[in-house]
Design a protein around this motif. Structure first.
Motif, PDB file in Angstrom:
ATOM      1  N   GLN A  53      26.695  27.762  57.276  1.00 36.25           N
ATOM      2  CA  GLN A  53      27.816  28.698  57.198  1.00 36.25           C
ATOM      3  C   GLN A  53      27.465  29.835  56.238  1.00 36.25           C
ATOM      4  N   PRO A  54      27.534  31.080  56.707  1.00 37.75           N
ATOM      5  CA  PRO A  54      27.286  32.192  55.783  1.00 37.75           C
ATOM      6  C   PRO A  54      28.321  32.188  54.661  1.00 37.75           C
ATOM      7  N   PRO A  55      27.904  32.446  53.426  1.00 33.18           N
ATOM      8  CA  PRO A  55      28.857  32.419  52.320  1.00 33.18           C
ATOM      9  C   PRO A  55      29.801  33.618  52.372  1.00 33.18           C
ATOM     10  N   SER A  56      30.962  33.421  51.780  1.00 36.60           N
ATOM     11  CA  SER A  56      31.892  34.538  51.617  1.00 36.60           C
ATOM     12  C   SER A  56      31.445  35.344  50.402  1.00 36.60           C
ATOM     13  N   GLN A  57      32.001  36.542  50.292  1.00 35.02           N
ATOM     14  CA  GLN A  57      31.697  37.358  49.111  1.00 35.02           C
ATOM     15  C   GLN A  57      32.098  36.607  47.847  1.00 35.02           C
TER      16      GLN A  57
END
Length: 152
Positions: A53-57
């Motif tokens: 999962q790509p991280p959130s800012q």
């Protein structure tokens, strides 16, 4: 310079080392067109890329220790340069997810090698990355970083 009766204070030395490291990384990465802060964000994304999962800012801000507003500003700039991609999370449209682009991976790989070589040079007086003195330093710095600023 701040001094105790025996020499510079720990705070002064941490600050000086931090500034020395930042300047050294900025100089080393200049040929790649990256600043230290851009590198931190991109190298962290590269490392987190394996989690799926790509991280959130916000998650990236927590991971890097950078302020969330600064991560947002950096992310917009890196997105405009084609090095990362910012996308809205379909489950929560307030959340922005970050991923490296192919071009971003091409830039960050040599940057990681460059910073790795720099770290080897910096840690050589302590016996290198695997040295016992380096292990002690890492444990002590981690203890200080884990100490909350707010006494409550």
């Amino acid at each position: 310079m701040s001094r105790t009766s025996n020499g510079p204070t720990p705070g002064y030395l941490v600050w000086r080392l931090s500034m020395k490291w930042r300047v050294a990384v900025d100089r080393a990465l200049a040929p790649l067109g990256l600043t230290h802060a851009q590198y931190v964000l991109m190298a962290s994304l590269y490392g987190l890329d394996r989690t799926g999962q790509p991280p959130s800012q916000r998650e990236l801000a927590d991971q890097t220790g950078l302020e969330a507003l600064y991560v947002s500003k950096l992310a917009r700039s890196l997105d405009a340069d084609g090095l990362i991609e910012r996308t809205r999370d379909p489950a929560d449209t307030r959340t922005i997810r970050l991923t490296l682009t192919g071009h971003g991976r091409e830039i960050v790989r040599p940057a990681i090698s460059t910073v790795s070589a720099l770290l080897d040079r910096l840690l050589a007086p302590l016996g290198g990355r695997e040295g016992e003195r380096t292990d002690v330093l890492v444990r002590e710095l981690t203890l200080l970083l884990d100490t909350p600023l707010d006494p409550s």
